[in-house]
Design a protein around this motif. Sequence first.
Motif, PDB file in Angstrom:
ATOM      1  N   ALA A 203      78.120   2.615  63.655  1.00  0.00           N
ATOM      2  CA  ALA A 203      76.694   2.445  63.952  1.00  0.00           C
ATOM      3  C   ALA A 203      75.980   1.625  62.882  1.00  0.00           C
ATOM      4  O   ALA A 203      74.992   0.954  63.153  1.00  0.00           O
ATOM      5  N   MET A 204      76.485   1.685  61.630  1.00  0.00           N
ATOM      6  CA  MET A 204      75.795   0.986  60.548  1.00  0.00           C
ATOM      7  C   MET A 204      76.595  -0.208  60.029  1.00  0.00           C
ATOM      8  O   MET A 204      76.383  -0.676  58.903  1.00  0.00           O
ATOM      9  N   ALA A 205      77.501  -0.717  60.850  1.00  0.00           N
ATOM     10  CA  ALA A 205      78.369  -1.825  60.422  1.00  0.00           C
ATOM     11  C   ALA A 205      77.537  -3.015  59.923  1.00  0.00           C
ATOM     12  O   ALA A 205      77.894  -3.679  58.943  1.00  0.00           O
ATOM     13  N   ASP A 206      76.435  -3.252  60.574  1.00  0.00           N
ATOM     14  CA  ASP A 206      75.583  -4.369  60.205  1.00  0.00           C
ATOM     15  C   ASP A 206      75.040  -4.241  58.788  1.00  0.00           C
ATOM     16  O   ASP A 206      74.940  -5.220  58.056  1.00  0.00           O
ATOM     17  N   GLN A 207      74.683  -3.010  58.441  1.00  0.00           N
ATOM     18  CA  GLN A 207      74.086  -2.759  57.118  1.00  0.00           C
ATOM     19  C   GLN A 207      75.130  -2.811  56.003  1.00  0.00           C
ATOM     20  O   GLN A 207      74.779  -2.757  54.838  1.00  0.00           O
ATOM     21  N   THR A 208      76.414  -2.846  56.377  1.00  0.00           N
ATOM     22  CA  THR A 208      77.449  -2.853  55.327  1.00  0.00           C
ATOM     23  C   THR A 208      78.253  -4.154  55.349  1.00  0.00           C
ATOM     24  O   THR A 208      79.245  -4.284  54.646  1.00  0.00           O
ATOM     25  N   LYS A 209      77.808  -5.114  56.148  1.00  0.00           N
ATOM     26  CA  LYS A 209      78.656  -6.301  56.320  1.00  0.00           C
ATOM     27  C   LYS A 209      78.823  -7.145  55.050  1.00  0.00           C
ATOM     28  O   LYS A 209      79.808  -7.854  54.914  1.00  0.00           O
ATOM     29  N   ASP A 210      77.894  -7.039  54.123  1.00  0.00           N
ATOM     30  CA  ASP A 210      78.023  -7.827  52.892  1.00  0.00           C
ATOM     31  C   ASP A 210      78.798  -7.114  51.784  1.00  0.00           C
ATOM     32  O   ASP A 210      79.004  -7.671  50.707  1.00  0.00           O
ATOM     33  N   ILE A 211      79.231  -5.891  52.051  1.00  0.00           N
ATOM     34  CA  ILE A 211      80.004  -5.161  51.039  1.00  0.00           C
ATOM     35  C   ILE A 211      81.455  -5.623  51.130  1.00  0.00           C
ATOM     36  O   ILE A 211      82.025  -5.683  52.224  1.00  0.00           O
ATOM     37  N   PRO A 212      82.086  -5.986  49.992  1.00  0.00           N
ATOM     38  CA  PRO A 212      83.491  -6.426  50.030  1.00  0.00           C
ATOM     39  C   PRO A 212      84.375  -5.382  50.739  1.00  0.00           C
ATOM     40  O   PRO A 212      84.182  -4.178  50.539  1.00  0.00           O
ATOM     41  N   ALA A 213      85.303  -5.846  51.543  1.00  0.00           N
ATOM     42  CA  ALA A 213      86.110  -4.946  52.375  1.00  0.00           C
ATOM     43  C   ALA A 213      86.738  -3.798  51.566  1.00  0.00           C
ATOM     44  O   ALA A 213      86.703  -2.647  51.985  1.00  0.00           O
TER      45      ALA A 213
END
Length: 416
Positions: A203-213
């Motif tokens: 649900a929050m993938a968008d909010q974490t997209k800039d965090i290194p994998a």
Amino acid sequence: FLQAQLHAQKFVANYDESKIPEFTLPNPLVTEAGEAVTTAKQWQETRRPEIVDLFQKHVYGRSPAACKISHKVVSTKDDAVSGKAIRREVDVFFGDTTDAHSMRLLIYTPKTDKPVAAFLGLNFQGNHSIESDPAISLGDRWVRDRRNETVKDNRATEKARGVASSRWPVEKIIDRGYGLVTIYYGDIDPDFDDGFKNGIHGAMADQTKDIPAAEKWGSIAAWSYGLSRALDYLENDAKVDGDRVAVFGHSRLGKTSLWAGASDERFKMVISNNSGCGGAALSRRAIGETVGRINTSFPHWFNANFKQYNQNENACPVDQHELIALIAPRAVYVASATGDQWADPKGELLAEIHAEPVFRLLGTDGFGVDGVATSKVAPDQPIKGGTIGYHLRTGGHDVTDFDWQQYLDFADRHLQ
Ligand code: GCU
């Protein structure tokens, strides 16, 4: 077959103290630049943020920034717990609209006009497992199949009502004047490895997209994030005093309460019940459950970086005493059990012992007694007079009345 055999060999649990590899613990009171930390200001401004960052990067992963929440009251019962309490169910949404992903808070508060101090903890089997009252909604989210009648097709059945009630002494908590707030952990993130698609991860993938994998949040971080959002809600709840909330958890949820309390300084007290590896126990001891073992059985609990430390704990720039140090100067209680060697009771106490210098630097009394040592702590003799609490209960991996008795006494000293 060969693969399986090698795997089994690699993970035969060691319980022999003499086989613990030699190790040096990172010093919580020395900065990454090698400077000694001698003042509270230095700790708060430099060293504490460094350690939080190391745990995010190497262990639990980085969570998104706090989202806005919204909520909806689902039910209210004015005569719960033999008429002594008000029980509510409140859905809290991870977003400012009620179509966002949600978790259901089950909230018990004693009947009083004043906001009360409360315990907040996640549960394993659903809110309906706390008490057998049929008025509590039966969750409809994914639950682990327990090979018994409490679960069918990964959904809870009526038979699951009250099955965990021995771990949640609601009436005792109410009688002592506290509120109790619990949430089914699977509401926040289902506890299986699906590549982080379901629950708030998806649900929050968008909010974490800039965090290194390799640094993205694992499930423990996701559950902790849920606890923090629950606290956001409680801060505005008229019946609970948001400044006096203790976060509590057992086992994997004890790892979670520690990370929640370490990363969110609003929690006034933190309780770890039998949390073990990745919780209160020092990873470098590699006794009982090890980092390699936990990362293999539960690859979704921690971030991808943490896998580097399988059979290589010494290379990790942090260890779990520093997790406990992050809770200072607030109150922390760690409970172990004699029959739970998998969680390394001795390593759990050692982590507190090695965190104590930070509690002392910040002006607290630490354990409240001098000379706490693993050799001196007898079973069923709690240390609960200071800011750091500990007991080694006789018995197995569980939450018992004895455990709650100590938490309530400890809370009386720190939350009242
Ligand atoms: C397993 C796991 C532990 C965990 C426990 C639990 O035993 O290895 O790390 O604490 O499950 O959550 O019950």
